[in-house]
Write an enzyme that holds these catalytic residues in place. Structure first.
Site, mmCIF file in Angstrom:
data_model
loop_
_atom_site.group_PDB
_atom_site.id
_atom_site.type_symbol
_atom_site.label_atom_id
_atom_site.label_comp_id
_atom_site.label_asym_id
_atom_site.label_seq_id
_atom_site.Cartn_x
_atom_site.Cartn_y
_atom_site.Cartn_z
ATOM 1 N N ASN A 8 0.786 -1.025 0.026
ATOM 2 C CA ASN A 8 -0.131 0.025 0.053
ATOM 3 C C ASN A 8 0.954 1.174 0.047
ATOM 4 O O ASN A 8 1.404 1.525 0.892
ATOM 5 C CB ASN A 8 -0.969 -0.152 1.363
ATOM 6 C CG ASN A 8 -1.669 1.201 1.491
ATOM 7 O OD1 ASN A 8 -1.853 2.160 0.539
ATOM 8 N ND2 ASN A 8 -2.200 1.397 2.733
ATOM 9 N N LYS A 10 0.097 4.130 -0.239
ATOM 10 C CA LYS A 10 -0.643 5.573 0.391
ATOM 11 C C LYS A 10 -0.440 6.529 -0.584
ATOM 12 O O LYS A 10 -0.553 6.392 -1.855
ATOM 13 C CB LYS A 10 0.037 5.629 1.694
ATOM 14 C CG LYS A 10 -0.113 4.465 2.801
ATOM 15 C CD LYS A 10 0.107 4.865 4.009
ATOM 16 C CE LYS A 10 0.214 3.509 4.925
ATOM 17 N NZ LYS A 10 0.040 3.580 6.296
ATOM 18 N N HIS A 94 -9.694 1.012 4.819
ATOM 19 C CA HIS A 94 -8.344 1.271 5.507
ATOM 20 C C HIS A 94 -8.578 2.212 6.848
ATOM 21 O O HIS A 94 -9.276 3.105 6.516
ATOM 22 C CB HIS A 94 -7.250 1.888 4.571
ATOM 23 C CG HIS A 94 -5.768 1.892 5.148
ATOM 24 N ND1 HIS A 94 -5.485 2.815 6.010
ATOM 25 C CD2 HIS A 94 -4.885 1.018 4.815
ATOM 26 C CE1 HIS A 94 -4.184 2.463 6.529
ATOM 27 N NE2 HIS A 94 -3.939 1.382 5.964
ATOM 28 N N GLU A 96 -6.821 4.730 7.781
ATOM 29 C CA GLU A 96 -6.734 6.151 7.422
ATOM 30 C C GLU A 96 -8.099 6.783 6.636
ATOM 31 O O GLU A 96 -8.305 7.893 6.732
ATOM 32 C CB GLU A 96 -5.488 6.201 6.621
ATOM 33 C CG GLU A 96 -4.180 6.182 7.474
ATOM 34 C CD GLU A 96 -3.107 5.571 6.818
ATOM 35 O OE1 GLU A 96 -3.009 5.723 5.553
ATOM 36 O OE2 GLU A 96 -2.137 5.020 7.390
ATOM 37 N N GLU A 163 -5.432 -5.027 10.279
ATOM 38 C CA GLU A 163 -4.803 -3.806 10.703
ATOM 39 C C GLU A 163 -4.763 -3.084 12.010
ATOM 40 O O GLU A 163 -5.725 -2.447 11.935
ATOM 41 C CB GLU A 163 -4.451 -3.005 9.616
ATOM 42 C CG GLU A 163 -4.120 -3.459 8.433
ATOM 43 C CD GLU A 163 -3.638 -2.535 7.554
ATOM 44 O OE1 GLU A 163 -2.552 -2.680 6.999
ATOM 45 O OE2 GLU A 163 -4.206 -1.389 6.991
ATOM 46 N N GLY A 169 2.428 2.035 10.861
ATOM 47 C CA GLY A 169 3.445 3.191 10.537
ATOM 48 C C GLY A 169 3.915 3.565 11.849
ATOM 49 O O GLY A 169 4.856 4.611 11.959
ATOM 50 N N SER A 208 3.414 -2.040 10.412
ATOM 51 C CA SER A 208 4.736 -2.275 10.589
ATOM 52 C C SER A 208 5.565 -3.453 10.187
ATOM 53 O O SER A 208 6.267 -3.994 10.858
ATOM 54 C CB SER A 208 5.123 -1.800 12.035
ATOM 55 O OG SER A 208 4.498 -0.498 12.248
#
Ligand code: PEP
Length: 248
Positions: A8, A10, A94, A96, A163, A169, A208
């Site tokens: 991904n 992003k 996701h 985000e 996730e 991250g 991560s």
């Protein structure tokens, strides 16, 4: 079951980064391994990557889609447009997107349905926040997300990405036992809902994942691959993770 390693990117990636994707494809073509590999670049690069990597070992996915096929939605992209540009999959839900764009489970489900309508694989993301984990609610939160986000349609075109939000991250990952427990929980949920077809749904771990921890995580029961953010941006790191999945 073949593992899937999906990168991904992003909101990262310019024309110069097509070289990284080419390097991934070249590394795989030489090896012919036992994992499926996908890159989900920003929408601006989908068509160019699809053409640069055509007929090769790397599939292309989108990072989001609108629920409708077309219409007055400035700035949005439909699943049909992703397919038309050369994508075969799309990430939906996701964290985000759930956070930055207030996407709830019903929205995510509508997007997954749109993915299926357009013939795409839907990679549906779920995961708890740190606060939810600390108060012992992680399994309940994920159950609610699975119930609300997964459409009734074709289980053969669903991938789940677990996730934990606090691992994305941050360089932090859950313990192996915690990953095993959650993946088992998700697997049971999918089997209860879809019967034997649920057995075949891949459950990716994301958060991560990197070359140094990939082999350990990918060896855990019911981990069907990885959704990789930061470590997918450089071909060398991404290929190392693909190698840990048996893909080299
Ligand atoms: C992600 O955003 O899907 C992700 C897993 O990111 P990272 O690997 O950078 O934690």
């Amino acid at each position: 079951m073949r593992k899937l390693i999906a990168g991904n990117w992003k909101m990262n990636g310019l024309t110069a980064d097509i070289a990284e994707a080419r390097a991934v494809a070249a590394g795989l073509a030489a090896a012919g391994g036992k994992a499926d590999v996908m890159i989900c670049p920003p929408a601006t690069l989908i068509a160019r990557l699809a053409s640069a990597l055509e007929n090769g070992p790397v599939a292309i996915g989108g990072q989001d889609c609108h629920a409708e096929a077309a219409g007055a939605h400035t700035g949005d992209i439909s699943a049909e447009m992703l397919a038309d540009a050369g994508a075969s999959a799309v990430i939906v839900g996701h964290s985000e997107r759930r956070t930055d764009h207030n996407e709830d489970d019903a929205t995510v489900r509508a997007k997954a349905e749109a993915a299926h309508r357009a013939g795409l694989l839907a990679i549906i993301c779920v995961g708890e926040t740190e606060e939810e984990r600390l108060r012992g609610a992680a399994a309940d939160v994920v159950t609610a997300q699975l119930s609300g986000s997964i459409p009734d349609g074709d289980p053969g075109r669903i991938v789940i990405a677990y996730e934990p939000v606090w691992a994305i991250g941050t360089g932090r990952t859950p313990t192996g036992d915690d990953i095993a427990e959650m993946h088992h929980h998700i697997h049971r949920h999918l089997c209860d809902r879809f019967g034997s077809a649920g057995e075949e749904i891949r459950i990716l771990y994301g958060g991560s994942m990197k070359p140094s921890n990939a082999a350990e995580i990918l060896a855990i029961a019911h981990v069907g691959g990885g959704l990789v953010g930061g470590a997918s941006l450089k071909a060398k790191d991404f290929l190392a993770i693909v190698g840990a999945a048996g893909g080299l």
